[in-house]
Motif scaffolding. Structure first.
Motif, PDB file in Angstrom:
ATOM      1  N   PRO A 117       0.810  -1.238   0.000  1.00 37.97           N
ATOM      2  CA  PRO A 117       0.000   0.000   0.000  1.00 37.97           C
ATOM      3  C   PRO A 117       0.835   1.276   0.000  1.00 37.97           C
ATOM      4  N   LEU A 118       1.953   1.283   0.710  1.00 35.90           N
ATOM      5  CA  LEU A 118       2.809   2.466   0.713  1.00 35.90           C
ATOM      6  C   LEU A 118       3.371   2.726  -0.686  1.00 35.90           C
ATOM      7  N   MET A 119       3.794   1.683  -1.371  1.00 40.60           N
ATOM      8  CA  MET A 119       4.348   1.862  -2.711  1.00 40.60           C
ATOM      9  C   MET A 119       3.259   2.272  -3.706  1.00 40.60           C
ATOM     10  N   GLN A 120       2.046   1.791  -3.521  1.00 36.21           N
ATOM     11  CA  GLN A 120       0.932   2.246  -4.361  1.00 36.21           C
ATOM     12  C   GLN A 120       0.718   3.745  -4.182  1.00 36.21           C
ATOM     13  N   TYR A 121       0.765   4.197  -2.942  1.00 38.35           N
ATOM     14  CA  TYR A 121       0.601   5.621  -2.646  1.00 38.35           C
ATOM     15  C   TYR A 121       1.721   6.441  -3.292  1.00 38.35           C
ATOM     16  N   VAL A 122       2.947   5.981  -3.144  1.00 35.26           N
ATOM     17  CA  VAL A 122       4.095   6.685  -3.735  1.00 35.26           C
ATOM     18  C   VAL A 122       3.932   6.788  -5.248  1.00 35.26           C
ATOM     19  N   ALA A 123       3.565   5.685  -5.878  1.00 36.86           N
ATOM     20  CA  ALA A 123       3.422   5.688  -7.336  1.00 36.86           C
ATOM     21  C   ALA A 123       2.307   6.624  -7.804  1.00 36.86           C
ATOM     22  N   LYS A 124       1.293   6.796  -6.996  1.00 31.73           N
ATOM     23  CA  LYS A 124       0.168   7.668  -7.375  1.00 31.73           C
ATOM     24  C   LYS A 124       0.424   9.137  -7.092  1.00 31.73           C
ATOM     25  N   THR A 125       1.297   9.439  -6.142  1.00 29.03           N
ATOM     26  CA  THR A 125       1.422  10.823  -5.693  1.00 29.03           C
ATOM     27  C   THR A 125       2.745  11.502  -6.045  1.00 29.03           C
ATOM     28  N   TYR A 126       3.799  10.759  -6.313  1.00 25.03           N
ATOM     29  CA  TYR A 126       5.086  11.372  -6.611  1.00 25.03           C
ATOM     30  C   TYR A 126       5.169  11.701  -8.095  1.00 25.03           C
ATOM     31  N   GLU A 127       5.647  12.892  -8.391  1.00 30.59           N
ATOM     32  CA  GLU A 127       5.740  13.363  -9.773  1.00 30.59           C
ATOM     33  C   GLU A 127       6.547  12.420 -10.653  1.00 30.59           C
ATOM     34  N   ILE A 128       7.641  11.900 -10.134  1.00 31.47           N
ATOM     35  CA  ILE A 128       8.500  11.033 -10.939  1.00 31.47           C
ATOM     36  C   ILE A 128       7.774   9.760 -11.386  1.00 31.47           C
TER      37      ILE A 128
END
Length: 101
Positions: free
Chosen positions: A36-47
């Motif tokens: 879930p943390l990596m899903q959040y990162v992938a959805k919210t980080y510009e890169i």
């Protein structure tokens, strides 16, 4: 690989196989799509705005189809695993989708 466009995944893996030295080793550190943390990162980080997370089974199928042998996936909790405790945890839990990579 999550930054490679999905229609290019198979050709990307095939080209990697083609240029690899016979008997060589290819490692792919990919974001864990079940974390879930990596899903959040992938959805919210510009890169990662255009990233498409790949399930481990799909990666294994693509690499096997391209000709790679001894294909396996393992979740990694810590990179690099520091100390005996985290190294042991990676070993014990590597087949479960707990890690970020």
């Amino acid at each position: 690989m999550h930054h490679v466009l999905p229609p290019q995944w198979e050709s990307f893996v095939a080209e990697a196989y083609r240029v690899m030295v016979p008997g060589g080793l290819m490692l792919v550190f990919e974001v864990n799509p079940y974390n879930p943390l990596m899903q959040y990162v992938a959805k919210t980080y510009e890169i990662d705005k255009d990233a498409v997370l790949l399930p481990p089974a799909k990666l294994r199928r693509m690499f096997t189809a391209a000709g790679f042998t001894e294909v396996f996936t393992q979740a990694i909790i810590s990179v690099p695993p520091t100390g005996r405790f985290l190294t042991r945890m990676d070993s014990l839990l590597g087949n479960l989708p707990f890690g970020a990579q």
